[in-house]
Scaffold this motif. Structure first.
Motif, PDB file in Angstrom:
ATOM      1  N   GLY A  69     -17.984 -12.642   1.151  1.00  0.00           N
ATOM      2  CA  GLY A  69     -19.208 -13.018   0.464  1.00  0.00           C
ATOM      3  C   GLY A  69     -19.638 -12.032  -0.604  1.00  0.00           C
ATOM      4  N   GLY A  70     -18.738 -11.141  -1.004  1.00  0.00           N
ATOM      5  CA  GLY A  70     -19.102 -10.111  -1.972  1.00  0.00           C
ATOM      6  C   GLY A  70     -18.572 -10.322  -3.369  1.00  0.00           C
ATOM      7  N   LEU A  71     -17.955 -11.470  -3.647  1.00  0.00           N
ATOM      8  CA  LEU A  71     -17.291 -11.662  -4.937  1.00  0.00           C
ATOM      9  C   LEU A  71     -18.270 -11.634  -6.110  1.00  0.00           C
ATOM     10  CD1 LEU A  71     -14.667 -12.097  -6.419  1.00  0.00           C
ATOM     11  CD2 LEU A  71     -14.898 -14.549  -6.037  1.00  0.00           C
ATOM     12  N   ASP A  72     -19.437 -12.238  -5.957  1.00  0.00           N
ATOM     13  CA  ASP A  72     -20.415 -12.220  -7.042  1.00  0.00           C
ATOM     14  C   ASP A  72     -20.814 -10.782  -7.381  1.00  0.00           C
ATOM     15  OD1 ASP A  72     -20.346 -14.932  -7.206  1.00  0.00           O
ATOM     16  OD2 ASP A  72     -22.256 -15.283  -6.201  1.00  0.00           O
ATOM     17  N   ASN A  73     -20.999  -9.966  -6.351  1.00  0.00           N
ATOM     18  CA  ASN A  73     -21.355  -8.561  -6.573  1.00  0.00           C
ATOM     19  C   ASN A  73     -20.239  -7.824  -7.293  1.00  0.00           C
ATOM     20  OD1 ASN A  73     -23.877  -8.754  -5.374  1.00  0.00           O
ATOM     21  ND2 ASN A  73     -23.141  -8.133  -3.354  1.00  0.00           N
ATOM     22  N   VAL A  74     -18.994  -8.091  -6.895  1.00  0.00           N
ATOM     23  CA  VAL A  74     -17.852  -7.426  -7.525  1.00  0.00           C
ATOM     24  C   VAL A  74     -17.795  -7.763  -9.007  1.00  0.00           C
ATOM     25  CG1 VAL A  74     -15.323  -7.314  -7.615  1.00  0.00           C
ATOM     26  CG2 VAL A  74     -16.498  -7.270  -5.409  1.00  0.00           C
ATOM     27  N   PHE A 112     -20.011  -1.559 -14.723  1.00  0.00           N
ATOM     28  CA  PHE A 112     -19.242  -0.320 -14.836  1.00  0.00           C
ATOM     29  C   PHE A 112     -18.595  -0.214 -16.218  1.00  0.00           C
ATOM     30  CE2 PHE A 112     -15.491   2.399 -14.144  1.00  0.00           C
ATOM     31  CZ  PHE A 112     -16.119   3.515 -13.604  1.00  0.00           C
ATOM     32  N   GLY A 113     -18.128  -1.338 -16.729  1.00  0.00           N
ATOM     33  CA  GLY A 113     -17.563  -1.350 -18.073  1.00  0.00           C
ATOM     34  C   GLY A 113     -18.583  -0.929 -19.112  1.00  0.00           C
ATOM     35  N   ARG A 114     -19.829  -1.382 -18.966  1.00  0.00           N
ATOM     36  CA  ARG A 114     -20.886  -1.013 -19.906  1.00  0.00           C
ATOM     37  C   ARG A 114     -21.198   0.476 -19.799  1.00  0.00           C
ATOM     38  NH1 ARG A 114     -23.805  -5.414 -21.938  1.00  0.00           N
ATOM     39  NH2 ARG A 114     -24.830  -3.811 -23.214  1.00  0.00           N
ATOM     40  N   ASP A 127     -19.457  -2.438  -4.018  1.00  0.00           N
ATOM     41  CA  ASP A 127     -18.613  -3.122  -3.041  1.00  0.00           C
ATOM     42  C   ASP A 127     -17.283  -2.380  -2.934  1.00  0.00           C
ATOM     43  OD1 ASP A 127     -16.498  -5.231  -2.198  1.00  0.00           O
ATOM     44  OD2 ASP A 127     -18.381  -6.269  -1.834  1.00  0.00           O
ATOM     45  N   VAL A 128     -16.741  -2.335  -1.731  1.00  0.00           N
ATOM     46  CA  VAL A 128     -15.483  -1.618  -1.517  1.00  0.00           C
ATOM     47  C   VAL A 128     -14.373  -2.175  -2.389  1.00  0.00           C
ATOM     48  CG1 VAL A 128     -14.815  -3.089   0.440  1.00  0.00           C
ATOM     49  CG2 VAL A 128     -13.861  -0.776   0.230  1.00  0.00           C
ATOM     50  N   THR A 129     -14.407  -3.482  -2.663  1.00  0.00           N
ATOM     51  CA  THR A 129     -13.385  -4.082  -3.527  1.00  0.00           C
ATOM     52  C   THR A 129     -13.513  -3.562  -4.954  1.00  0.00           C
ATOM     53  OG1 THR A 129     -13.237  -6.089  -2.179  1.00  0.00           O
ATOM     54  CG2 THR A 129     -12.479  -6.242  -4.461  1.00  0.00           C
ATOM     55  N   THR A 130     -14.720  -3.412  -5.437  1.00  0.00           N
ATOM     56  CA  THR A 130     -14.926  -2.865  -6.781  1.00  0.00           C
ATOM     57  C   THR A 130     -14.318  -1.472  -6.877  1.00  0.00           C
ATOM     58  OG1 THR A 130     -17.005  -4.096  -6.982  1.00  0.00           O
ATOM     59  CG2 THR A 130     -16.643  -2.286  -8.529  1.00  0.00           C
ATOM     60  N   LEU A 165     -10.523 -12.089 -13.993  1.00  0.00           N
ATOM     61  CA  LEU A 165      -9.927 -12.537 -12.731  1.00  0.00           C
ATOM     62  C   LEU A 165     -11.008 -12.841 -11.704  1.00  0.00           C
ATOM     63  CD1 LEU A 165      -6.840 -10.184 -12.216  1.00  0.00           C
ATOM     64  CD2 LEU A 165      -6.811 -12.643 -12.667  1.00  0.00           C
ATOM     65  N   ALA A 166     -12.029 -11.997 -11.655  1.00  0.00           N
ATOM     66  CA  ALA A 166     -13.121 -12.218 -10.707  1.00  0.00           C
ATOM     67  C   ALA A 166     -13.845 -13.523 -11.017  1.00  0.00           C
ATOM     68  CB  ALA A 166     -14.098 -11.044 -10.747  1.00  0.00           C
ATOM     69  N   ALA A 167     -14.071 -13.794 -12.305  1.00  0.00           N
ATOM     70  CA  ALA A 167     -14.748 -15.034 -12.696  1.00  0.00           C
ATOM     71  C   ALA A 167     -13.907 -16.246 -12.322  1.00  0.00           C
ATOM     72  CB  ALA A 167     -15.030 -15.018 -14.194  1.00  0.00           C
ATOM     73  N   GLU A 168     -12.600 -16.156 -12.549  1.00  0.00           N
ATOM     74  CA  GLU A 168     -11.710 -17.265 -12.197  1.00  0.00           C
ATOM     75  C   GLU A 168     -11.727 -17.514 -10.694  1.00  0.00           C
ATOM     76  OE1 GLU A 168      -7.888 -16.253 -13.671  1.00  0.00           O
ATOM     77  OE2 GLU A 168      -8.451 -16.426 -15.781  1.00  0.00           O
ATOM     78  N   ARG A 169     -11.706 -16.437  -9.917  1.00  0.00           N
ATOM     79  CA  ARG A 169     -11.709 -16.577  -8.461  1.00  0.00           C
ATOM     80  C   ARG A 169     -13.017 -17.178  -7.983  1.00  0.00           C
ATOM     81  NH1 ARG A 169      -8.325 -17.228  -4.482  1.00  0.00           N
ATOM     82  NH2 ARG A 169      -7.022 -16.667  -6.245  1.00  0.00           N
TER      83      ARG A 169
END
Length: 273
Positions: free
Chosen positions: A117-122, A129-131, A166-169, A195-199
């Protein structure tokens, strides 16, 4: 990844295999990501090995057996089978295989985030982080310093992201920073964000039919479901003769039953309307 010709087809097939694997709750997506990352690092480092595994003059089965011998006992059977399937395919360039493995690694990690349930956060954290990196020249210099060790960069990222993201980030960014493989930090972060948006926009439909669906039927059904749910639809197909000429579609908790003819006719009406 950007690929052409044979590599595009090989990558599409590998991505389908990964999706089928990670759609199963029995597969630990985060563990699979770690194993694929290790194989990526190996093939990125061993130029001669990746050339052998992508040599078009060698039979696909022979290359798959070599991959199994090399990876057996080093990674799970799931990871070894996935890589073996990839080297059976034809690749336009040896590097394309490594690029594909790297993207599948990130996709497996994002799947783990989606399950928790953490994909939106990632997705949001990668963007932010890019900014931050683009506006902080000192941080960017520290993260891209070729003289700095991987351990030092990992520790810096841990101090920045550990417990805050998030640990995935943290996993995705750490892999990118410690193994950029020629990409700029900005380009790598942008790729991960896509990739995150596609997922996030991907929905799985489990389709069980009495007989295999034709390509045309699959396309029409997939398009109809995508229109119905308003999101990209991935079809996991299975055949069960007991369906007795019908079809069963499950999207999340929702189950749709009906004959193939009725469902495809309905698909046509939705597409036309």
């Amino acid at each position: 990844m950007t690929a052409h010709g044979a590599s595009r087809e090989a990558f599409a097939a590998a991505r389908e295999r990964l999706d089928a694997l990670t759609d199963s709750a029995s597969v630990d997506a985060a563990q699979l990501a770690d194993e694929l990352a290790a194989v990526t690092a190996l093939l990125d480092r061993e130029v001669s090995l990746r050339r052998v595994l992508t040599d078009p003059a060698q039979p696909g089965e022979a290359k798959a057996e070599l991959a199994q011998r090399l990876l057996g006992g080093q990674v799970s059977g799931t990871a070894a089978d996935l890589v073996s399937g990839m080297v059976r395919s034809r690749w336009s360039q040896p590097r394309d295989l490594v690029d594909a493995l790297e993207e599948l690694t990130a996709t497996a990690d994002l799947t783990a985030a989606q399950r928790s349930g953490g994909l939106d956060n990632v997705e949001d954290e990668l963007f932010r982080f890019g900014r931050i990196v683009s506006s902080n020249t000192e941080l960017r210099a520290a993260l891209t310093d070729r003289a700095a060790s991987k351990a030092a960069k990992s520790e810096l990222l841990r101090s920045l992201l550990g417990g805050r993201a998030d640990v995935t980030t943290e996993r995705l960014v750490t892999r990118l920073v410690t193994a950029p493989r020629g990409r700029s930090l900005e380009a790598g972060l942008e790729s991960l964000s896509k990739l995150a948006a596609e997922r996030r926009n991907r929905v799985v439909a489990v389709v069980i039919s009495a007989v295999p669906l034709s390509d045309g039927q699959k396309q029409r059904l997939g398009a109809a479901l995508a229109k119905l749910y308003g999101r990209q639809m991935h079809l996991n197909l299975d055949v069960d003769p007991e369906v007795l000429g019908g079809i069963r579609v499950q999207v999340g908790d929702e189950v749709i039953n009906g004959s193939i003819a009725d469902r495809l006719e309905d698909a046509g009406r939705r597409l036309a309307g």
